[in-house]
Design a protein around this motif. Structure first.
Motif, PDB file in Angstrom:
ATOM      1  N   THR A  96     -26.518  39.149  88.550  1.00  0.00           N
ATOM      2  CA  THR A  96     -27.672  39.981  88.213  1.00  0.00           C
ATOM      3  C   THR A  96     -28.561  39.291  87.187  1.00  0.00           C
ATOM      4  OG1 THR A  96     -26.282  41.130  86.599  1.00  0.00           O
ATOM      5  CG2 THR A  96     -26.553  42.178  88.746  1.00  0.00           C
ATOM      6  N   GLY A  97     -27.927  38.528  86.287  1.00  0.00           N
ATOM      7  CA  GLY A  97     -28.666  37.867  85.215  1.00  0.00           C
ATOM      8  C   GLY A  97     -29.614  36.796  85.686  1.00  0.00           C
ATOM      9  N   SER A  98     -29.344  36.195  86.842  1.00  0.00           N
ATOM     10  CA  SER A  98     -30.270  35.191  87.371  1.00  0.00           C
ATOM     11  C   SER A  98     -31.561  35.854  87.850  1.00  0.00           C
ATOM     12  CB  SER A  98     -29.609  34.412  88.512  1.00  0.00           C
ATOM     13  OG  SER A  98     -29.246  35.278  89.577  1.00  0.00           O
ATOM     14  N   VAL A  99     -31.451  37.077  88.372  1.00  0.00           N
ATOM     15  CA  VAL A  99     -32.648  37.837  88.766  1.00  0.00           C
ATOM     16  C   VAL A  99     -33.422  38.256  87.521  1.00  0.00           C
ATOM     17  CG1 VAL A  99     -33.502  39.883  89.977  1.00  0.00           C
ATOM     18  CG2 VAL A  99     -31.508  38.650  90.863  1.00  0.00           C
ATOM     19  N   THR A 100     -32.716  38.708  86.504  1.00  0.00           N
ATOM     20  CA  THR A 100     -33.363  39.107  85.252  1.00  0.00           C
ATOM     21  C   THR A 100     -34.083  37.933  84.610  1.00  0.00           C
ATOM     22  OG1 THR A 100     -31.717  40.836  84.868  1.00  0.00           O
ATOM     23  CG2 THR A 100     -32.966  40.081  82.966  1.00  0.00           C
ATOM     24  N   ALA A 101     -33.458  36.757  84.602  1.00  0.00           N
ATOM     25  CA  ALA A 101     -34.094  35.569  84.015  1.00  0.00           C
ATOM     26  C   ALA A 101     -35.400  35.246  84.734  1.00  0.00           C
ATOM     27  CB  ALA A 101     -33.133  34.386  84.084  1.00  0.00           C
ATOM     28  N   LYS A 102     -35.379  35.363  86.047  1.00  0.00           N
ATOM     29  CA  LYS A 102     -36.558  35.018  86.839  1.00  0.00           C
ATOM     30  C   LYS A 102     -37.675  36.041  86.674  1.00  0.00           C
ATOM     31  CE  LYS A 102     -37.926  34.023  91.636  1.00  0.00           C
ATOM     32  NZ  LYS A 102     -37.459  33.916  93.045  1.00  0.00           N
ATOM     33  N   THR A 103     -37.324  37.326  86.715  1.00  0.00           N
ATOM     34  CA  THR A 103     -38.355  38.365  86.738  1.00  0.00           C
ATOM     35  C   THR A 103     -38.888  38.714  85.356  1.00  0.00           C
ATOM     36  OG1 THR A 103     -36.631  40.063  86.768  1.00  0.00           O
ATOM     37  CG2 THR A 103     -37.534  39.375  88.890  1.00  0.00           C
ATOM     38  N   PHE A 104     -38.084  38.545  84.324  1.00  0.00           N
ATOM     39  CA  PHE A 104     -38.541  38.882  82.977  1.00  0.00           C
ATOM     40  C   PHE A 104     -39.091  37.673  82.221  1.00  0.00           C
ATOM     41  CE2 PHE A 104     -36.185  42.690  83.856  1.00  0.00           C
ATOM     42  CZ  PHE A 104     -36.770  43.680  83.070  1.00  0.00           C
ATOM     43  N   TYR A 105     -38.668  36.451  82.603  1.00  0.00           N
ATOM     44  CA  TYR A 105     -39.061  35.272  81.823  1.00  0.00           C
ATOM     45  C   TYR A 105     -39.545  34.099  82.679  1.00  0.00           C
ATOM     46  CZ  TYR A 105     -36.346  37.841  78.347  1.00  0.00           C
ATOM     47  OH  TYR A 105     -35.852  38.822  77.510  1.00  0.00           O
ATOM     48  N   LYS A 106     -39.436  34.232  84.001  1.00  0.00           N
ATOM     49  CA  LYS A 106     -39.717  33.111  84.910  1.00  0.00           C
ATOM     50  C   LYS A 106     -38.904  31.899  84.497  1.00  0.00           C
ATOM     51  CE  LYS A 106     -43.594  31.547  87.711  1.00  0.00           C
ATOM     52  NZ  LYS A 106     -45.068  31.455  87.836  1.00  0.00           N
TER      53      LYS A 106
ATOM     54  N   HIS B  59     -28.907  43.140  75.428  1.00  0.00           N
ATOM     55  CA  HIS B  59     -28.144  43.934  74.462  1.00  0.00           C
ATOM     56  C   HIS B  59     -27.018  44.742  75.084  1.00  0.00           C
ATOM     57  CE1 HIS B  59     -28.498  47.571  71.432  1.00  0.00           C
ATOM     58  NE2 HIS B  59     -27.364  46.927  71.292  1.00  0.00           N
ATOM     59  N   ASN B  60     -27.276  45.385  76.219  1.00  0.00           N
ATOM     60  CA  ASN B  60     -26.309  46.290  76.842  1.00  0.00           C
ATOM     61  C   ASN B  60     -26.013  45.893  78.277  1.00  0.00           C
ATOM     62  OD1 ASN B  60     -27.929  49.043  75.211  1.00  0.00           O
ATOM     63  ND2 ASN B  60     -25.994  48.110  74.632  1.00  0.00           N
ATOM     64  N   SER B  61     -24.775  46.182  78.690  1.00  0.00           N
ATOM     65  CA  SER B  61     -24.431  46.070  80.097  1.00  0.00           C
ATOM     66  C   SER B  61     -23.490  47.219  80.445  1.00  0.00           C
ATOM     67  CB  SER B  61     -23.793  44.710  80.410  1.00  0.00           C
ATOM     68  OG  SER B  61     -23.662  44.552  81.819  1.00  0.00           O
ATOM     69  N   ASP B  62     -23.078  47.259  81.696  1.00  0.00           N
ATOM     70  CA  ASP B  62     -22.199  48.321  82.175  1.00  0.00           C
ATOM     71  C   ASP B  62     -21.373  47.791  83.338  1.00  0.00           C
ATOM     72  OD1 ASP B  62     -23.986  48.283  84.343  1.00  0.00           O
ATOM     73  OD2 ASP B  62     -25.132  49.993  83.598  1.00  0.00           O
ATOM     74  N   ILE B  63     -20.646  48.659  84.003  1.00  0.00           N
ATOM     75  CA  ILE B  63     -19.766  48.206  85.081  1.00  0.00           C
ATOM     76  C   ILE B  63     -20.542  47.588  86.235  1.00  0.00           C
ATOM     77  CG2 ILE B  63     -19.710  50.364  86.407  1.00  0.00           C
ATOM     78  CD1 ILE B  63     -16.638  49.878  86.681  1.00  0.00           C
ATOM     79  N   TRP B  64     -21.852  47.909  86.324  1.00  0.00           N
ATOM     80  CA  TRP B  64     -22.695  47.374  87.392  1.00  0.00           C
ATOM     81  C   TRP B  64     -23.340  46.044  86.985  1.00  0.00           C
ATOM     82  CZ3 TRP B  64     -20.944  50.308  90.957  1.00  0.00           C
ATOM     83  CH2 TRP B  64     -20.684  51.658  90.712  1.00  0.00           C
ATOM     84  N   ALA B  65     -22.875  45.478  85.869  1.00  0.00           N
ATOM     85  CA  ALA B  65     -23.356  44.172  85.389  1.00  0.00           C
ATOM     86  C   ALA B  65     -24.862  44.164  85.162  1.00  0.00           C
ATOM     87  CB  ALA B  65     -22.935  43.052  86.346  1.00  0.00           C
TER      88      ALA B  65
ATOM     89  N   THR C 158     -28.190  43.513  83.346  1.00  0.00           N
ATOM     90  CA  THR C 158     -28.511  42.424  82.415  1.00  0.00           C
ATOM     91  C   THR C 158     -29.909  42.504  81.825  1.00  0.00           C
ATOM     92  OG1 THR C 158     -29.158  41.083  84.326  1.00  0.00           O
ATOM     93  CG2 THR C 158     -26.920  40.759  83.466  1.00  0.00           C
ATOM     94  N   ASN C 159     -30.708  43.456  82.253  1.00  0.00           N
ATOM     95  CA  ASN C 159     -32.106  43.520  81.799  1.00  0.00           C
ATOM     96  C   ASN C 159     -32.212  43.948  80.338  1.00  0.00           C
ATOM     97  OD1 ASN C 159     -31.322  46.147  83.461  1.00  0.00           O
ATOM     98  ND2 ASN C 159     -32.626  46.793  81.757  1.00  0.00           N
TER      99      ASN C 159
ATOM    100  N   ALA D 189     -31.923  38.664  73.670  1.00  0.00           N
ATOM    101  CA  ALA D 189     -31.680  38.011  74.961  1.00  0.00           C
ATOM    102  C   ALA D 189     -30.534  36.996  74.960  1.00  0.00           C
ATOM    103  CB  ALA D 189     -32.963  37.309  75.416  1.00  0.00           C
ATOM    104  N   MET D 190     -29.626  37.075  74.001  1.00  0.00           N
ATOM    105  CA  MET D 190     -28.586  36.054  73.894  1.00  0.00           C
ATOM    106  C   MET D 190     -27.205  36.533  74.338  1.00  0.00           C
ATOM    107  SD  MET D 190     -29.752  33.083  72.762  1.00  0.00           S
ATOM    108  CE  MET D 190     -31.207  33.248  73.809  1.00  0.00           C
TER     109      MET D 190
END
Length: 793
Positions: free
Chosen positions: A421-431, A439-445, A447-448, A464-465
């Motif tokens: 999921t984090g690879s999608v977040t990296a692309k869509t939020f930061y290119k 900051h937060n995650s859950d069982i569904w991973a 990452t945003n 974002a770390m």
């Protein structure tokens, strides 16, 4: 049906004479007084009532929601250039405003499965006793009712995946009770032959408790969400079982065994639990069928044969510790808060942390959460989620050094989910390339960045770390285990992906040095020279510390694996040209790019000290100046803080080789805190509840885990090349021994010391392993010729 044999009533002294136990003279009234058991996936919170026994049930895989749409804000990245431009112009107010465009949804919430009730018609109770045995991972209760002695015994089996409850009466036919089930979730209850059954589902929405949402805070949908099933088998040799509508009556029994099976339809972070879920009803039935013809003794032996090898790996002995039976745990804790010396309690707390990790972290790719796995709330504090800016990681600080590497695996596997999921977040939020977690995650991973699409304060929403920090755990696992296949096939690709994101987050400052932009320092606020109070900046020390640690880990990994030298060279070039640590005019390590003040100088987070702990690149040997600046930062913050934060600070003081300061704070971590329902409103400091749960307050399990890790850190520290013996031994622990700790050399170590001085050490591991032993500034290189070595300095 086979007859159930009962040894419990015949051998009460043997059962109740364990060395490590929590015990009480009354039932629990509040959650923070109850005793917990678990098999790493399912768990129970046991109150031990005599008129009505209440047992909270939890399953680590029962959460609100369903698989996250990682592409929830597909054009968020378009705002990144304007945020960076505002920071370049040092317009921090504008940056704080613009960065809100880089936010998404809140995490989902961990759900309570239900409550099991055993209602007794009890009068004239005396001689009550309740214990949690850490040695056997079982809860045991006994009391006298009139002339009759009643005993109850509980454990949660990992090999058999069921909770076992045994009730027995010294007087024939002395057991009478009603069994019922209830839940805060959408559910139905029904009965079968000698069975109580329930089914239901988690909410599709359970908004964080800090969000005002009214009736819409919790929402159910009959066609969506994670399903659950519960099945309780009632077994008795001579009592009568009556199936009623929604409950079961047991009459005139001398002994009864209850087998409790729970399961959910969760089938992975990316699988719809309704349409692609596991058949939870079939699963609970299958588990009951496998065990219902086995005796209590067989089930208990199987449980202990699984649990004991993990728990017994490490043994801490402090001279003068006394015994468990001297005083009940709650009274012991209160006495300790007045200054009483109690080395048994200090040892118990350490081992309790290990017990909790074994009991809450054995589910593939589903780690222990903010409450381990024991949660009674439908909207738990902070959603009982994975808080990635310290708390989720702190849960696992004790996994490797206290010899519970297997319990680290759920968190390490969870990182694999985050990467997807984090690879999608990296692309869509930061290119950006690679992957990221916030900051937060859950069982569904998830990452945003959180914040409900712009409503969240950047001070907590936009950090974002999370991927950077969590990825360092992968290298930690390799160092302790030397599992090269794990490093090559799992750890390295994940670490590299996290580093690729970091590279895209780095820009050059006006001095040509690499800094992160944008940046925040977890949950802390700066005050500029113009008195602006803000969160968003560039080059926060915490960011750069975590990136340094990860890049150094990857460089070491390449040295082990070979290949990928171009990437290694890139990281080395960035490390050399990264904005360096700065020491402020007050002598402390700066948290901010500039020597700004903190809005709250005693803030609970100390993320800028990451390089000292849990990182390793600031240390007493190689960077004494930076270590001294970290010490000054801790002095300014002071010792008074929340539970999890105190656990972190104890580890930091241990890394500074100040055993007495670490011990002082360890005592403070064990400060008695009343249950939340009775706690005075002005009692907000961290400490420990009557059941030894960590009080943030409220309950957060990370303080238990951080505090336990700190005990090991006080006694042994290590790098891949060195082992430091007794680096932060406090005066209070002048004589003692520790057996079974692990080190980053891959070796296991035992230590004995007397009157504050090392007596001997034993190393165990792979023959031919060479390391350097360091004690009080003296070092020598040793080699294990035959897999073990006994020595002294």
């Amino acid at each position: 049906m086979k007859k159930i044999f009962w040894l419990f009533a015949l051998l009460p002294l043997q059962l109740f004479s364990q060395n490590l136990k929590l015990w009480y003279e009354q039932p629990a009234e509040h959650f923070e007084e109850a005793l917990v058991i678990g098999n790493g996936t399912q768990g129970a919170t046991i109150f031990g009532g005599t008129h009505s026994e209440k047992i909270f049930l939890n399953d680590l895989t029962l959460w609100s929601g369903e698989p996250v749409n990682a592409n929830m804000n597909p054009e968020a990245y378009k705002y990144l250039p304007s945020v960076r431009e505002a920071l370049k112009n040092e317009n921090y107010k504008l940056a704080d405003s613009l960065i809100r465009n880089l936010q998404g949804k809140f995490s989902e919430s961990y759900a309570p499965l239900g409550t099991l009730y055993l209602d007794f018609d009890t009068e004239n109770v005396k001689d009550y006793y309740r214990e949690l045995s850490l040695d056997n991972a079982s809860v045991n209760i006994k009391y006298t009712e009139g002339d009759n002695e009643i005993t109850r015994n509980y454990f949660y089996s990992y090999p058999d995946k069921v909770m076992v409850i045994r009730l027995s009466s010294k007087t024939a036919k002395g057991i009478n009770f009603t069994l019922r089930f209830d839940s805060q979730l959408s559910h139905t209850v029904f009965t079968g032959k000698n069975q109580l059954l329930a089914s239901g589902r988690a909410p599709t929405v359970a908004k964080p408790s800090y969000v005002k949402a009214g009736e819409e805070a919790v929402q159910f949908d009959s066609e969506h969400g994670t399903r659950f099933a519960t099945q309780i088998e009632v077994i008795t040799d001579e009592g009568k079982i009556k199936n009623k509508k929604g409950y079961i009556e047991v009459k005139n029994a001398s002994e009864v065994m209850l087998l409790v099976s729970i399961a959910t339809s969760f089938n992975g972070f990316d699988k719809d639990p309704e349409r692609e879920g596991i058949d939870e009803t079939a699963l609970v039935d299958e588990r009951i069928e496998r065990v219902k013809y086995k005796t209590f003794e067989i089930l208990k032996n199987r449980h202990e044969e699984d649990y004991r090898p993990y728990f017994e790996r490490v043994k801490l002995t402090l001279d003068g510790a006394g015994t468990a039976d001297e005083m009940p745990t709650d009274k012991r804790l209160k006495a300790y808060a007045t200054g009483k010396v109690d080395k048994y309690l200090e040892t118990l707390y350490f081992q309790y942390g290990r017990y909790l990790l074994i009991s809450s972290s054995r589910t593939p790719k589903v780690p222990a959460n903010l409450q381990g796995l024991w949660n009674p709330y439908i909207r738990p504090p902070w959603s009982s989620n994975y808080t990635m800016n310290i708390n989720a990681e702190e849960n696992y600080w004790l996994a490797e050094n206290t010899n519970l590497s297997e319990m680290h695996q759920p968190f390490l596997g969870f990182i694999e989910n985050l990467e997807k999921t984090g690879s999608v977040t990296a692309k869509t939020f930061y290119k950006a390339k690679g992957w990221v977690c916030h900051h937060n995650s859950d069982i569904w991973a998830m990452t945003n960045p959180v914040g409900d699409f712009g409503k969240g304060d950047p001070v907590w929403a936009n950090w974002a770390m999370g991927g950077t920090w969590s990825s360092t755990h992968l290298w930690e696992h390799y160092m302790y285990t030397k599992d090269k296949e794990f490093l090559k096939n799992k750890a390295y690709p994940l670490m590299k992906g996290a580093a690729e994101f970091c590279l895209d987050m780095l820009v050059k400052d006006k001095n040509g040095k690499y800094v992160t932009s944008p940046s925040t320092s977890p949950e802390n606020v700066y005050v500029t020279d113009q008195d602006y109070k803000g969160a968003t900046l560039y080059g926060a020390t915490a960011d750069l510390a975590m990136i340094r640690e990860l890049f150094m880990d990857i460089i070491e990994a390449v040295n082990v694996l070979g290949g990928d030298y171009d990437f290694k060279n890139k990281l080395e070039e960035v490390l050399v040209n990264m904005h360096p640590y700065q020491v402020g005019k007050d002598g402390s390590l700066q948290e901010w790019y500039y020597d700004w003040k903190d809005n709250d100088p005693k803030h609970r987070h100390q993320s800028h000290l990451y390089g000292l702990f849990p990182g390793r690149h600031i240390n007493m040997d190689e960077t004494p100046g930076l270590a001294a600046a970290c010490k000054e930062a801790l002095e300014i913050k002071g010792d008074e803080t929340t539970g999890w934060s105190k656990g972190w600070r104890i580890n930091l003081w241990a890394r500074l080789w100040d055993g007495n300061r670490a011990y002082k704070m360890y005592r403070e971590l064990l400060r008695y805190v009343e249950p939340d329902a009775t706690r005075p409103k002005d009692q907000n400091g961290g400490g420990t509840y009557p059941n030894l749960f960590d009080a943030h307050p409220p309950f957060q399990i990370d303080g238990n885990f951080g505090g336990a890790a700190a005990v090991a850190e006080m006694l042994v520290q290590s790098t891949p090349e060195k082992i430091y013996l007794l680096p932060a031994l406090p005066d209070a622990w002048a004589t003692g021994s520790i057996k079974g700790l692990k080190t980053r050399t891959g070796l296991e170590i035992d230590l004995t010391w007397k009157d504050g001085k090392l007596k001997s050490y034993t190393l165990k591991g792979t023959p031919g392993t060479q390391t350097t032993i360091t004690y009080k500034g003296n070092s020598k290189t040793v080699k294990l010729e035959n897999g073990s070595l006994v020595g002294g300095i």
